[in-house]
Motif scaffolding. Structure first.
Motif, PDB file in Angstrom:
ATOM      1  N   GLU A  98       5.379   6.640  30.862  1.00 19.92           N
ATOM      2  CA  GLU A  98       7.421   6.135  30.971  1.00 19.92           C
ATOM      3  C   GLU A  98       8.274   7.483  31.399  1.00 19.92           C
ATOM      4  N   MET A  99       8.773   7.954  31.992  1.00 19.67           N
ATOM      5  CA  MET A  99       8.717   8.820  32.533  1.00 19.67           C
ATOM      6  C   MET A  99      10.941   8.959  33.081  1.00 19.67           C
ATOM      7  N   SER A 100      12.234   9.713  32.429  1.00 22.06           N
ATOM      8  CA  SER A 100      13.187   8.687  32.484  1.00 22.06           C
ATOM      9  C   SER A 100      13.318   7.462  32.673  1.00 22.06           C
ATOM     10  N   ASN A 101      12.939   6.141  31.256  1.00 19.34           N
ATOM     11  CA  ASN A 101      13.399   5.136  31.873  1.00 19.34           C
ATOM     12  C   ASN A 101      12.664   4.335  33.254  1.00 19.34           C
ATOM     13  N   ASP A 102      11.576   5.080  33.238  1.00 20.58           N
ATOM     14  CA  ASP A 102      11.230   4.690  34.295  1.00 20.58           C
ATOM     15  C   ASP A 102       9.253   4.412  34.116  1.00 20.58           C
ATOM     16  N   THR A 103       9.096   2.988  34.667  1.00 18.85           N
ATOM     17  CA  THR A 103       7.633   2.765  33.765  1.00 18.85           C
ATOM     18  C   THR A 103       6.706   3.517  34.619  1.00 18.85           C
ATOM     19  N   LEU A 104       5.815   4.294  34.905  1.00 15.36           N
ATOM     20  CA  LEU A 104       4.776   4.569  35.789  1.00 15.36           C
ATOM     21  C   LEU A 104       3.919   3.179  36.145  1.00 15.36           C
ATOM     22  N   SER A 105       3.515   2.407  36.510  1.00 18.05           N
ATOM     23  CA  SER A 105       2.801   1.734  37.149  1.00 18.05           C
ATOM     24  C   SER A 105       1.475   1.770  38.182  1.00 18.05           C
TER      25      SER A 105
END
Length: 139
Positions: A98-105
């Motif tokens: 998770e980076m900058s409140n974005d979950t990388l998927s």
């Protein structure tokens, strides 16, 4: 005499430095923006390990400052928050970032390294510790 003492201390100290397996996992990744351009800079990334590909509750997590160069980065998971030994019990595990409140998927499945196959031999002790296999004799 002094040299002999130093050599003796080294022979005593060296084995203790190799008695514990590091409780970290090396992970390398590539970060890009939505257009696919590689990122460069310092970022705060949250790493989580799950026992499912989607959903579930994180079994372990830590946040690390990560330096990214031309999209590439390298971290040692467990360097901030120790990874519990029981986390890797032979079941499937999945890593989420998770980076900058974005979950990388999607989550990435963590797979065995070649040396992990060797450690699987420890399961062949039948649940006993090595002490159960040591016999002492008195004369």
């Amino acid at each position: 005499m002094k040299i002999l003492q130093i050599i003796l201390i080294l022979f005593i100290a060296i084995p203790y430095g190799y008695t514990e397996v590091p409780r970290m996992v090396n992970f390398q990744g590539r970060l890009t923006d939505l257009a696919g351009s590689p990122l460069t800079g310092d970022y705060s990334i949250k790493f989580r390990i799950y026992d499912t590909f989607t959903g579930g509750v994180a079994r372990w997590a830590e946040i690390q400052p990560v330096s990214v160069s031309n999209g590439l980065f390298n971290v040692n998971l467990g360097s901030v928050t120790a990874i519990p030994l029981e986390l890797f019990d032979g079941s499937s595990r999945w890593l989420e970032l998770e980076m900058s409140n974005d979950t990388l998927s999607p989550r990435q499945q963590l797979l065995a390294s070649p040396y992990a196959y060797y450690s699987e031999n420890s399961n062949r002790l039948g649940g006993y510790t090595y002490n159960n296999y040591i016999t002492t004799f008195t004369v």
